[in-house]
Structures are given as C-alpha cells and as structure tokens.
Design a protein around this motif. Sequence first.
Motif, PDB file in Angstrom:
ATOM      1  N   LEU A 138     -21.277   2.004  -8.622  1.00 34.96           N
ATOM      2  CA  LEU A 138     -20.795   3.167  -7.882  1.00 34.96           C
ATOM      3  C   LEU A 138     -20.511   2.803  -6.424  1.00 34.96           C
ATOM      4  CD1 LEU A 138     -20.178   6.194  -7.919  1.00 34.96           C
ATOM      5  CD2 LEU A 138     -22.579   6.624  -7.382  1.00 34.96           C
ATOM      6  N   ALA A 139     -21.410   2.010  -5.832  1.00 42.24           N
ATOM      7  CA  ALA A 139     -21.195   1.582  -4.447  1.00 42.24           C
ATOM      8  C   ALA A 139     -19.955   0.701  -4.332  1.00 42.24           C
ATOM      9  CB  ALA A 139     -22.425   0.833  -3.939  1.00 42.24           C
ATOM     10  N   VAL A 140     -19.791  -0.237  -5.266  1.00 42.69           N
ATOM     11  CA  VAL A 140     -18.606  -1.102  -5.255  1.00 42.69           C
ATOM     12  C   VAL A 140     -17.343  -0.268  -5.439  1.00 42.69           C
ATOM     13  CG1 VAL A 140     -17.407  -2.967  -6.469  1.00 42.69           C
ATOM     14  CG2 VAL A 140     -19.864  -3.128  -6.056  1.00 42.69           C
ATOM     15  N   ALA A 141     -17.402   0.713  -6.349  1.00 34.72           N
ATOM     16  CA  ALA A 141     -16.236   1.557  -6.617  1.00 34.72           C
ATOM     17  C   ALA A 141     -15.816   2.343  -5.377  1.00 34.72           C
ATOM     18  CB  ALA A 141     -16.531   2.514  -7.772  1.00 34.72           C
ATOM     19  N   MET A 142     -16.789   2.963  -4.696  1.00 44.06           N
ATOM     20  CA  MET A 142     -16.463   3.778  -3.530  1.00 44.06           C
ATOM     21  C   MET A 142     -15.960   2.911  -2.380  1.00 44.06           C
ATOM     22  SD  MET A 142     -16.806   6.755  -4.579  1.00 44.06           S
ATOM     23  CE  MET A 142     -16.426   7.522  -3.015  1.00 44.06           C
ATOM     24  N   LEU A 143     -16.611   1.763  -2.166  1.00 42.30           N
ATOM     25  CA  LEU A 143     -16.154   0.876  -1.103  1.00 42.30           C
ATOM     26  C   LEU A 143     -14.761   0.347  -1.416  1.00 42.30           C
ATOM     27  CD1 LEU A 143     -16.680  -0.713   1.495  1.00 42.30           C
ATOM     28  CD2 LEU A 143     -17.752  -2.491   0.110  1.00 42.30           C
ATOM     29  N   GLY A 144     -14.524  -0.034  -2.680  1.00 46.25           N
ATOM     30  CA  GLY A 144     -13.214  -0.534  -3.065  1.00 46.25           C
ATOM     31  C   GLY A 144     -12.124   0.499  -2.897  1.00 46.25           C
ATOM     32  N   PHE A 197     -14.733  11.088   2.218  1.00 51.77           N
ATOM     33  CA  PHE A 197     -16.134  11.179   2.620  1.00 51.77           C
ATOM     34  C   PHE A 197     -16.676   9.833   3.092  1.00 51.77           C
ATOM     35  CE2 PHE A 197     -15.741  14.864  -0.234  1.00 51.77           C
ATOM     36  CZ  PHE A 197     -16.219  15.856   0.621  1.00 51.77           C
ATOM     37  N   VAL A 198     -15.977   8.757   2.777  1.00 55.07           N
ATOM     38  CA  VAL A 198     -16.340   7.460   3.340  1.00 55.07           C
ATOM     39  C   VAL A 198     -15.554   7.319   4.639  1.00 55.07           C
ATOM     40  CG1 VAL A 198     -16.514   4.978   2.907  1.00 55.07           C
ATOM     41  CG2 VAL A 198     -16.623   6.575   1.001  1.00 55.07           C
ATOM     42  N   SER A 199     -16.159   7.709   5.735  1.00 56.21           N
ATOM     43  CA  SER A 199     -15.433   7.816   7.002  1.00 56.21           C
ATOM     44  C   SER A 199     -15.078   6.447   7.564  1.00 56.21           C
ATOM     45  CB  SER A 199     -16.279   8.592   8.022  1.00 56.21           C
ATOM     46  OG  SER A 199     -17.401   7.830   8.419  1.00 56.21           O
ATOM     47  N   HIS A 200     -14.197   6.463   8.539  1.00 54.99           N
ATOM     48  CA  HIS A 200     -13.778   5.233   9.201  1.00 54.99           C
ATOM     49  C   HIS A 200     -14.959   4.554   9.888  1.00 54.99           C
ATOM     50  CE1 HIS A 200     -11.291   2.379  11.318  1.00 54.99           C
ATOM     51  NE2 HIS A 200     -11.668   2.845  12.482  1.00 54.99           N
ATOM     52  N   ALA A 217     -12.206   3.099  -0.839  1.00 57.44           N
ATOM     53  CA  ALA A 217     -12.011   3.332   0.596  1.00 57.44           C
ATOM     54  C   ALA A 217     -11.142   2.244   1.200  1.00 57.44           C
ATOM     55  CB  ALA A 217     -13.360   3.396   1.303  1.00 57.44           C
ATOM     56  N   GLU A 218     -11.394   0.987   0.838  1.00 52.40           N
ATOM     57  CA  GLU A 218     -10.579  -0.119   1.336  1.00 52.40           C
ATOM     58  C   GLU A 218      -9.133   0.027   0.892  1.00 52.40           C
ATOM     59  OE1 GLU A 218     -13.139  -4.167   2.039  1.00 52.40           O
ATOM     60  OE2 GLU A 218     -12.481  -3.744  -0.010  1.00 52.40           O
ATOM     61  N   ALA A 219      -8.928   0.230  -0.414  1.00 47.65           N
ATOM     62  CA  ALA A 219      -7.574   0.258  -0.966  1.00 47.65           C
ATOM     63  C   ALA A 219      -6.750   1.400  -0.382  1.00 47.65           C
ATOM     64  CB  ALA A 219      -7.642   0.374  -2.489  1.00 47.65           C
ATOM     65  N   VAL A 220      -7.337   2.606  -0.324  1.00 48.05           N
ATOM     66  CA  VAL A 220      -6.569   3.758   0.150  1.00 48.05           C
ATOM     67  C   VAL A 220      -6.292   3.649   1.644  1.00 48.05           C
ATOM     68  CG1 VAL A 220      -6.644   6.253   0.487  1.00 48.05           C
ATOM     69  CG2 VAL A 220      -7.390   5.267  -1.685  1.00 48.05           C
ATOM     70  N   SER A 238     -10.231  -5.181  -4.870  1.00 48.23           N
ATOM     71  CA  SER A 238      -9.794  -4.004  -4.107  1.00 48.23           C
ATOM     72  C   SER A 238      -8.566  -4.404  -3.308  1.00 48.23           C
ATOM     73  CB  SER A 238     -10.905  -3.506  -3.189  1.00 48.23           C
ATOM     74  OG  SER A 238     -10.493  -2.370  -2.459  1.00 48.23           O
ATOM     75  N   GLY A 239      -8.112  -3.499  -2.444  1.00 46.49           N
ATOM     76  CA  GLY A 239      -6.988  -3.824  -1.591  1.00 46.49           C
ATOM     77  C   GLY A 239      -7.379  -4.819  -0.511  1.00 46.49           C
ATOM     78  N   SER A 240      -6.507  -5.763  -0.236  1.00 44.02           N
ATOM     79  CA  SER A 240      -6.757  -6.778   0.788  1.00 44.02           C
ATOM     80  C   SER A 240      -5.882  -6.490   2.003  1.00 44.02           C
ATOM     81  CB  SER A 240      -6.445  -8.169   0.245  1.00 44.02           C
ATOM     82  OG  SER A 240      -6.411  -9.117   1.289  1.00 44.02           O
ATOM     83  N   PHE A 241      -6.529  -6.309   3.156  1.00 51.86           N
ATOM     84  CA  PHE A 241      -5.773  -6.010   4.371  1.00 51.86           C
ATOM     85  C   PHE A 241      -4.907  -7.204   4.778  1.00 51.86           C
ATOM     86  CE2 PHE A 241      -5.187  -5.785   8.961  1.00 51.86           C
ATOM     87  CZ  PHE A 241      -4.715  -4.502   9.103  1.00 51.86           C
ATOM     88  N   THR A 242      -5.487  -8.413   4.700  1.00 50.92           N
ATOM     89  CA  THR A 242      -4.743  -9.606   5.120  1.00 50.92           C
ATOM     90  C   THR A 242      -3.524  -9.826   4.240  1.00 50.92           C
ATOM     91  OG1 THR A 242      -6.777 -10.629   5.929  1.00 50.92           O
ATOM     92  CG2 THR A 242      -4.904 -12.080   5.511  1.00 50.92           C
ATOM     93  N   ARG A 243      -3.736  -9.854   2.911  1.00 55.27           N
ATOM     94  CA  ARG A 243      -2.622 -10.151   2.009  1.00 55.27           C
ATOM     95  C   ARG A 243      -1.605  -9.026   1.978  1.00 55.27           C
ATOM     96  NH1 ARG A 243      -7.057 -11.782  -0.782  1.00 55.27           N
ATOM     97  NH2 ARG A 243      -6.905 -10.201  -2.412  1.00 55.27           N
TER      98      ARG A 243
END
Length: 614
Positions: free
Chosen positions: A276-282, A146-149, A284-287, A326-331
């Motif tokens: 809750l906002a941090v959790a959902m954003l985190g 539900f957190v779209s691209h 979305a980033e990680a997955v 959360s997940g780091s795209f760079t690392r």
Amino acid sequence: MEQCELPRRQTSLDRVKTMLPRLLPFLRWWPRVNRRTMAADVWAGLTGAVIVLPQGVAFAAIAGLPPQYGLYAAMVPVVVAALFGSSWHLISGPTTAISLVVYANVSQLAPVGSPEYIRLVLALTGLCGLVQFGLGLARLGGVVNFVSHSVVTGFTAGAAILIATSQLGHFFGITLPRGGSFLETWATFVHDFPAINGHVAFIAGATLAIALVLRRLWPRSPALLLALIGGSFICHLVDGAGHGAKLVGALPASLAPLSLPEFNLDTFRVLFPGALAVAMLGLAEAVSIARAVAVRSEQAIDNSQEFIGQGLANLAGSFFSGYASSGSFTRTGVNFDAGAKTPLAAVFSALFLAAVLLLIAPATAYLPNAAMAGVIVLVAAGLVNVKAIRHILHTDRSEAGVLAATFLATLFVALEFAIYAGVMLSLLLYLRRTSHPHFITLAPDPSTAHRALTNIRRKTLAECPQLKILRLDGSIFFGAVNHIAEELHRIVNHSPEQCHILILGSGINFIDAGGCHMLFHEAGAMKLSGREIFFCSLKREVLELLQRGGCLARIGAENVFPNKESAIAGIVSRLDPERCACCAVRVFAECAGRPGGWASMPQRPDPEAVVGQE
C-alpha cells in the motif's frame, strides 16, 4: 416546409466505438502517429534507453536485487504504462524512492538477493499493482492529492540520505551490516573509518567526479553511463580487483524471463502494508511528474487513467521479473526534451534497452561496485530538492512541520510509516484549519462609494453601538461547532452593548446537522438574553438545510436577508430609537432617517474622530 431530422438511434457499433478508447486509451493518441512523430519518438526512445541502462542497475542495487532486475523493470512495465496511461510523455520504470521502500519492506523478511527475497519482491509488486489498478477502476484519482507536496519532498530528501548511507560500504570499501538502521550504519562507519580501502574510495570518487564534470560541461550526454565506463577503466588502471575492489559481475544476456508471483494469505498479510505504501508513493510520483510535463505540453491528465496504467504496469512487471515501478522524473524530462511526440517513445525505449542488454551484458563483468556506489550517491543527491524545501520553509510553517516530520520519520522509523505519518499529519492540519473558521468583524467605510464593509483590523473604523457585523469564513459542521460557539460567545461578551448580531454567510459553503443544532441553540439563547441574531448572503444549500432542520423557524424568517444591503436596511429600522437619537457615530447611510439624523445636525461628524468615544 422542411422536416426536422430526428436524432439517429445509437447502435451497438456506436457504443463499441465509444467504449474502446476507455478500455484501450492508446486509441486516442494513435491517430497522431505519422512518419514525423515516429522519427522523433525513435530518437527519444534511444536516448531513454541509454539513460536507463546505468540507472536500472543502480536502482536494483538499492532494492537489494541482482542488477538485471532493474533493467527488467524498465522493459515490459514501461510499455504497459505508456499504452494504458493518459500522459503522452511519462516514462515509467524503477526509481530510487520506490527501490528503497521495496528494500525496507522485504529485507526484514528474507536474505537480500536470495531466491526467497526475489519471490517476495515480485509478490509485493503484484499487490502494489492490484491496489493501483483498483483505485483507478474506482475513479479515485483524487486520492493522490492526500499525499501532499511537502510529504513527497520530505520523504525523497530522507530517502536520498538513506540511499547514500546504504552505499558507504561500497564507496569506501568497508564491510557494514546490511539492513541496519540509519544510526547503526553511521556508528559502524565512524568506528571502522580507519580501515577504509584507498583504492576503492579512489575509484568511487573518480566515478562521481567524472559524472559531475560531464553534467556540467555536456548536460545532454549520458553522464552516468560514461562515468561507469570511466570508473571501470580507472579500476583496471589501478588494479582495483587486486586491491579488494569487488566487481558487479556479468549480467545474463537474455530478455526478462517469465515469473509467477506467489499469492497466499500469509504473503498478503505480511506484504500488504508495504504494498500500500509503495502504491501510494508510486502514484504520487507518477501523477505529479505527468502533471508537471503536461504543463509544458499543454495536455490534460486523467489521474484515474494514470492509476490504471501504473497498476497494469506493476501487475505485468510481476509476471516478467520486474519489481515495482513508477514515473521517473529524470527519464520523463529527457524524453520530453528529446522531442518525443507520443507514448511510442516509451515503447521504443524498452525495445532499445532489450537490444542493448543482449549486446553488452557481458561487459558488466568489469564494472566495480565502487563505481556503482559513486553513481548511486550522485543519483541520491539529485533527490534533494533544495529549492522546494526552501520554498516550503519560507511559505507555510504548518507544511514545514509536515516536511520535517516526514523527513525525520524516513530516517528513524519504518519507511512505509513515514509516508503514512506525513499523510496523517497533513490531514490533521487540514482538519484543524477547517474546524477553526474565523469571525471577521466588519464596519462601513465612509471613504468608499457605497460604504463597503471593511475588516476593522485592516483599517480603524467606527462600529454601530447597537449592531455587530461579523463575517464567518468557514463551514459549520460537527468538527467546527464548538469553536464557532465559543468564538461567538467571546465576541458577544466583549461587546455587551451591541445587542444585535449580523452574520454574513457568503463564506459558509455548507452546514450539517450538528451545525444546524448549534445555531438552533444559539439563536434561542440570544433571544432569552434580549439579543437578536441575523443572517444574510447565505447560499441556497445552507438555507434549505436550515429550513429542513427547523433552525430557520427558531432564528425567524424575518431575520434572514438575501444580501447585506437589505439586511442593514432592515436591521437599522429595528434599532432602539432612543439610543439612535443620542448616537454621534451614524455609520450607516440609513442613519439619516433615524431620530436625531444628519438632517437635524449642524454637520456630519467624522466617524474616525469619535472611534475612541465608543
């Protein structure tokens, strides 16, 4: 005669062996570890430790925390996320967007950098971990969809501008109000621009330039770390400290200390919306990052297991002085490109980082804030995904609107609300699409082998004067019934001579009680007006609900056909023979057997030639 071997009864030991990989997911990939993979993981871990050292310090500054807390967040949480997640290559830790959201939520509650501020940040991290862990246990991995691209892209672009804005004071040596809004900060900066410190701006600009040149000439180098070293050296050459350039100060040469996040009702009430906002954003980033690297590694990702891994990582981080990660795209990209084979690379990265922290922590006493600002501005610029933004703008206007709304909300409204606003807008657009299914008018195409039914908007075709053929693309549920009824009335009123309506239901995935009630009413109304409505190609689940709801009896079982061929054959035989006798269109093959058919006509008419007559 051979006897059949009975299946072996499952023992307690078998059940334990089955459950262990679910409880301890690292047991699934542990058999892959050998001397070769270990060597590759050690090298990848060393590379990751070098990369995260300047990033951790920079991210902590964005979050309003002392520099060492960014490094603490890259130790224990990284190990826990690697052992309990599902991805073999995902590297967790502090990120720019998460750091900014943490700062936006907690900076309003306590002075930035104070012990109270740190206490609230750790409590926020613990709550975030609980939310993520709970979603994972409930197997709600699909909630991240539900957190779209478009939401993530718009949010990160807005966050990049906010991050760069937050560094204006350090970059130019101007004192700006901390915690001010986006517009207030820029207004103050423009007003005080004549008072910029040239030495500070030179140090920041030189650090930024060094990082850019290194990335261009030596892409695989630890550009940020080398740029910070270069900025410190330049600061010493120009006597930056003597001209107003502030220094970061020495980091404590110690490992992450134990901490005890304080949870009480008041803290929960104040921090939960932000958590809750941090959790959902985190999540979305990680997955999204785990999926992206899984495409290259050809690995299957379990969203719910990633939720559990991220949740446990943040819970552990709150007890080891690490803020939300959360997940780091760079690392993660560096980890994969460096040849990592298993999640042990993340474990080695954390161990190497701890060793580096113990060895070089005092050297940060010579690190200027201006150099940090130059690096942070470069990191922020990397958040703006220009390619993705251009693709969304050129592909879908609705998604472009979601992106723009999320971007503007990030800049001018509370950050956590920006995420919620983007998600809600995406859901509203989705509901609008699903609640407005389309009727497509079809007609037989005589140029095809079996007179395939074709959309008359794509090709000019003649319709039967007595039968209107429609295809409904969409489900019939309570949110769509009014639109479907209105569209059906509009089509019927526009074609009053076509007294029979055939609806192809292959695109109807489901129907609810509201949809059944609407069809019941419409079928009765059409019979009273002298019209007949027919259905064909309905899915079994739809048919069963129509039967249970009594709608099938109102429509008439004889008016429901299994496929379009039998429907056309059955309906044509029930058409008005007098109108058929004088019809010159004859669009169906079955028309040959009707009064005045082709057998009694000198030649078969061209349907396209008489379209204008109808």
